[in-house]
Scaffold this motif. Sequence first.
Motif, PDB file in Angstrom:
ATOM      1  N   ASP A 237       0.824  -1.210   0.000  1.00 30.70           N
ATOM      2  CA  ASP A 237       0.000   0.000   0.000  1.00 30.70           C
ATOM      3  C   ASP A 237       0.858   1.259   0.000  1.00 30.70           C
ATOM      4  O   ASP A 237       0.589   2.205  -0.750  1.00 30.70           O
ATOM      5  N   GLU A 238       1.863   1.285   0.856  1.00 29.56           N
ATOM      6  CA  GLU A 238       2.756   2.439   0.955  1.00 29.56           C
ATOM      7  C   GLU A 238       4.193   1.942   1.017  1.00 29.56           C
ATOM      8  O   GLU A 238       4.483   0.931   1.679  1.00 29.56           O
ATOM      9  N   VAL A 239       5.081   2.664   0.334  1.00 28.51           N
ATOM     10  CA  VAL A 239       6.512   2.346   0.374  1.00 28.51           C
ATOM     11  C   VAL A 239       7.286   3.641   0.552  1.00 28.51           C
ATOM     12  O   VAL A 239       7.097   4.599  -0.207  1.00 28.51           O
ATOM     13  N   PHE A 240       8.147   3.682   1.569  1.00 19.37           N
ATOM     14  CA  PHE A 240       8.955   4.873   1.859  1.00 19.37           C
ATOM     15  C   PHE A 240      10.418   4.474   1.992  1.00 19.37           C
ATOM     16  O   PHE A 240      10.736   3.407   2.518  1.00 19.37           O
ATOM     17  N   SER A 241      11.292   5.359   1.532  1.00 18.12           N
ATOM     18  CA  SER A 241      12.712   5.199   1.850  1.00 18.12           C
ATOM     19  C   SER A 241      12.948   5.755   3.250  1.00 18.12           C
ATOM     20  O   SER A 241      12.144   6.544   3.761  1.00 18.12           O
ATOM     21  N   GLU A 242      14.020   5.358   3.866  1.00 15.02           N
ATOM     22  CA  GLU A 242      14.317   5.823   5.227  1.00 15.02           C
ATOM     23  C   GLU A 242      14.430   7.344   5.275  1.00 15.02           C
ATOM     24  O   GLU A 242      13.969   7.982   6.229  1.00 15.02           O
ATOM     25  N   LYS A 243      15.025   7.937   4.244  1.00 14.34           N
ATOM     26  CA  LYS A 243      15.202   9.388   4.240  1.00 14.34           C
ATOM     27  C   LYS A 243      13.867  10.111   4.190  1.00 14.34           C
ATOM     28  O   LYS A 243      13.698  11.184   4.808  1.00 14.34           O
ATOM     29  N   GLU A 244      12.909   9.553   3.474  1.00 15.36           N
ATOM     30  CA  GLU A 244      11.584  10.166   3.369  1.00 15.36           C
ATOM     31  C   GLU A 244      10.853  10.189   4.709  1.00 15.36           C
ATOM     32  O   GLU A 244       9.898  10.955   4.883  1.00 15.36           O
ATOM     33  N   LEU A 245      11.302   9.383   5.633  1.00 13.96           N
ATOM     34  CA  LEU A 245      10.636   9.312   6.938  1.00 13.96           C
ATOM     35  C   LEU A 245      11.319  10.179   7.991  1.00 13.96           C
ATOM     36  O   LEU A 245      11.006  10.087   9.181  1.00 13.96           O
ATOM     37  N   GLU A 246      12.236  11.028   7.542  1.00 17.93           N
ATOM     38  CA  GLU A 246      12.890  11.972   8.461  1.00 17.93           C
ATOM     39  C   GLU A 246      12.000  13.198   8.659  1.00 17.93           C
ATOM     40  O   GLU A 246      12.340  14.326   8.324  1.00 17.93           O
ATOM     41  N   VAL A 247      10.810  12.975   9.191  1.00 15.50           N
ATOM     42  CA  VAL A 247       9.846  14.037   9.460  1.00 15.50           C
ATOM     43  C   VAL A 247       9.387  13.907  10.907  1.00 15.50           C
ATOM     44  O   VAL A 247       9.611  12.890  11.561  1.00 15.50           O
ATOM     45  N   LYS A 248       8.724  14.953  11.403  1.00 16.40           N
ATOM     46  CA  LYS A 248       8.328  14.956  12.809  1.00 16.40           C
ATOM     47  C   LYS A 248       7.286  13.902  13.113  1.00 16.40           C
ATOM     48  O   LYS A 248       7.357  13.228  14.144  1.00 16.40           O
ATOM     49  N   ASN A 249       6.308  13.747  12.241  1.00 12.61           N
ATOM     50  CA  ASN A 249       5.240  12.785  12.495  1.00 12.61           C
ATOM     51  C   ASN A 249       5.033  11.925  11.245  1.00 12.61           C
ATOM     52  O   ASN A 249       4.383  12.354  10.287  1.00 12.61           O
ATOM     53  N   VAL A 250       5.575  10.713  11.255  1.00 15.98           N
ATOM     54  CA  VAL A 250       5.490   9.849  10.075  1.00 15.98           C
ATOM     55  C   VAL A 250       4.046   9.429   9.790  1.00 15.98           C
ATOM     56  O   VAL A 250       3.704   9.127   8.641  1.00 15.98           O
ATOM     57  N   LYS A 251       3.200   9.426  10.806  1.00 19.51           N
ATOM     58  CA  LYS A 251       1.815   8.978  10.611  1.00 19.51           C
ATOM     59  C   LYS A 251       1.018   9.918   9.711  1.00 19.51           C
ATOM     60  O   LYS A 251      -0.010   9.522   9.150  1.00 19.51           O
ATOM     61  N   ASP A 252       1.493  11.169   9.570  1.00 21.79           N
ATOM     62  CA  ASP A 252       0.812  12.103   8.674  1.00 21.79           C
ATOM     63  C   ASP A 252       1.011  11.741   7.204  1.00 21.79           C
ATOM     64  O   ASP A 252       0.322  12.274   6.326  1.00 21.79           O
ATOM     65  N   LEU A 253       1.946  10.849   6.932  1.00 17.85           N
ATOM     66  CA  LEU A 253       2.258  10.490   5.552  1.00 17.85           C
ATOM     67  C   LEU A 253       1.316   9.442   4.975  1.00 17.85           C
ATOM     68  O   LEU A 253       1.302   9.210   3.774  1.00 17.85           O
ATOM     69  N   VAL A 254       0.547   8.788   5.822  1.00 20.35           N
ATOM     70  CA  VAL A 254      -0.311   7.702   5.339  1.00 20.35           C
ATOM     71  C   VAL A 254      -1.757   7.928   5.756  1.00 20.35           C
ATOM     72  O   VAL A 254      -2.032   8.577   6.764  1.00 20.35           O
ATOM     73  N   ASN A 255      -2.645   7.363   4.971  1.00 17.76           N
ATOM     74  CA  ASN A 255      -4.072   7.416   5.284  1.00 17.76           C
ATOM     75  C   ASN A 255      -4.582   5.988   5.475  1.00 17.76           C
ATOM     76  O   ASN A 255      -5.432   5.495   4.737  1.00 17.76           O
ATOM     77  N   LEU A 256      -4.004   5.320   6.472  1.00 19.22           N
ATOM     78  CA  LEU A 256      -4.333   3.932   6.785  1.00 19.22           C
ATOM     79  C   LEU A 256      -4.513   3.795   8.290  1.00 19.22           C
ATOM     80  O   LEU A 256      -4.038   4.643   9.056  1.00 19.22           O
ATOM     81  N   PRO A 257      -5.181   2.743   8.744  1.00 18.11           N
ATOM     82  CA  PRO A 257      -5.258   2.505  10.195  1.00 18.11           C
ATOM     83  C   PRO A 257      -3.858   2.379  10.788  1.00 18.11           C
ATOM     84  O   PRO A 257      -2.943   1.864  10.138  1.00 18.11           O
ATOM     85  N   GLU A 258      -3.680   2.864  12.003  1.00 17.18           N
ATOM     86  CA  GLU A 258      -2.377   2.742  12.654  1.00 17.18           C
ATOM     87  C   GLU A 258      -2.025   1.265  12.815  1.00 17.18           C
ATOM     88  O   GLU A 258      -2.845   0.473  13.274  1.00 17.18           O
ATOM     89  N   PRO A 259      -0.803   0.885  12.451  1.00 20.77           N
ATOM     90  CA  PRO A 259      -0.421  -0.529  12.536  1.00 20.77           C
ATOM     91  C   PRO A 259      -0.349  -1.029  13.980  1.00 20.77           C
ATOM     92  O   PRO A 259       0.140  -0.320  14.869  1.00 20.77           O
ATOM     93  N   SER A 260      -0.809  -2.250  14.179  1.00 21.72           N
ATOM     94  CA  SER A 260      -0.663  -2.899  15.479  1.00 21.72           C
ATOM     95  C   SER A 260       0.544  -3.824  15.502  1.00 21.72           C
ATOM     96  O   SER A 260       1.001  -4.239  16.564  1.00 21.72           O
ATOM     97  N   LEU A 261       1.078  -4.151  14.313  1.00 19.53           N
ATOM     98  CA  LEU A 261       2.219  -5.054  14.202  1.00 19.53           C
ATOM     99  C   LEU A 261       3.296  -4.420  13.342  1.00 19.53           C
ATOM    100  O   LEU A 261       3.028  -3.906  12.256  1.00 19.53           O
ATOM    101  N   GLY A 262       4.529  -4.459  13.846  1.00 20.69           N
ATOM    102  CA  GLY A 262       5.691  -4.023  13.087  1.00 20.69           C
ATOM    103  C   GLY A 262       6.692  -5.157  12.980  1.00 20.69           C
ATOM    104  O   GLY A 262       6.861  -5.925  13.933  1.00 20.69           O
ATOM    105  N   LEU A 263       7.356  -5.264  11.851  1.00 20.36           N
ATOM    106  CA  LEU A 263       8.322  -6.337  11.619  1.00 20.36           C
ATOM    107  C   LEU A 263       9.674  -5.718  11.289  1.00 20.36           C
ATOM    108  O   LEU A 263       9.783  -4.859  10.405  1.00 20.36           O
ATOM    109  N   ASN A 264      10.705  -6.162  11.995  1.00 19.72           N
ATOM    110  CA  ASN A 264      12.031  -5.570  11.880  1.00 19.72           C
ATOM    111  C   ASN A 264      13.068  -6.647  11.563  1.00 19.72           C
ATOM    112  O   ASN A 264      13.241  -7.587  12.329  1.00 19.72           O
TER     113      ASN A 264
END
Length: 375
Positions: A237-264
Amino acid sequence: MATVKLLTQKTLRNGPSSFPLFLRERRLLFNSLRAFSSTGVLSPPSTAVVYDQHGPPDAVTRIAQLPPVEIKEDDVCVRMLASPINPSDINRIEGVYPIRPPVPAVAGYEGVGEVHCVGSGVKGLSPGDWVIPSPPSAGMWQTYVVKEKSVWHKIDKRIPIEYAATVIVNPLSALRMLEDFVDLKSGDSIVQNGATSMVGRCIIQLARDRGIHTINIIRDRPGSDEVKEKLKKLGADEVFSEKELEVKNVKDLVNLPEPSLGLNCVGGNAASLVLKFLRQGGTMVTYGGMSKRPVTVSTASFIFKELSLRGFWLQKWLGSDKAKECRVMIDYLLALISEGKLTYDVELAPFEDFHTALDKSLGKLGSQPKQVLKF
């Protein structure tokens, strides 16, 4: 015994440094002779990738000829068709993996083969059947493998060998992580880094098939726009490079439900970016550390967001009496592959070109698809 005598004389002429290797060869020869005298049923000789000590894979591995081995009543002799080079295989050779066979050893833990012959007590498998070791088992990087019938799981011969050979370690890891940590439902979201990895691509497609949205993080590199498009074609649905996420609030970049699971699978800053996306009470699962940097979590994330950090290791899951469940999952994944719902990039490499395939897997030749040895 004349053969042994000649080998002894040759070893003594070559000097003491060759004596340990001779001892191993003599032991293998004696074992083969005993097998022939007791049953008369032997496997064909095998060509294998072996290592006599732990260390850099490109330095300690070699191609060796192994003698026939006895096929006991409950054994199945399998002619291997293909076997991948996984990071865990490399770690076992290096001696840094938590579970590894004693040396000298034949490398490889995953693959697909064709039944060559079966022991007198084996039911349910016949010559010509395709099988995979389930759970994975040591010694797959060789032309013939003999193991008990309980090791082998019969599969559909119409599956392309590159998929049959690689269905367990990466696709099964993706499936288990989607099912084992958070109760995900259609319409939910997850976030992951390492999205271009084989596991990452599988997660995108398995999530899409279940109606689950994915937010994907990739590293900054040339051609990232092309990479984004490829991932979106898979269902991202959404793909970001790490540099694109150097913002104060990354959640403003997407219009999706907040994730409950993250995979690292990266660690370092890439893991911190996953944490930023997670909702209150969310869980991040770490299954790799490609950056070799630690996972750093802010105090606020623990106290105010109540985030949970978990770890996943497929080997442990497989070792907890999950053989039957594992095979059900494998059949499910193979069905998705047959339907075209699960794809990933691999490169079939001729077995005789093993060292080139190994160099590609070690990153010596730049970014490459997963290498799968074709026997």
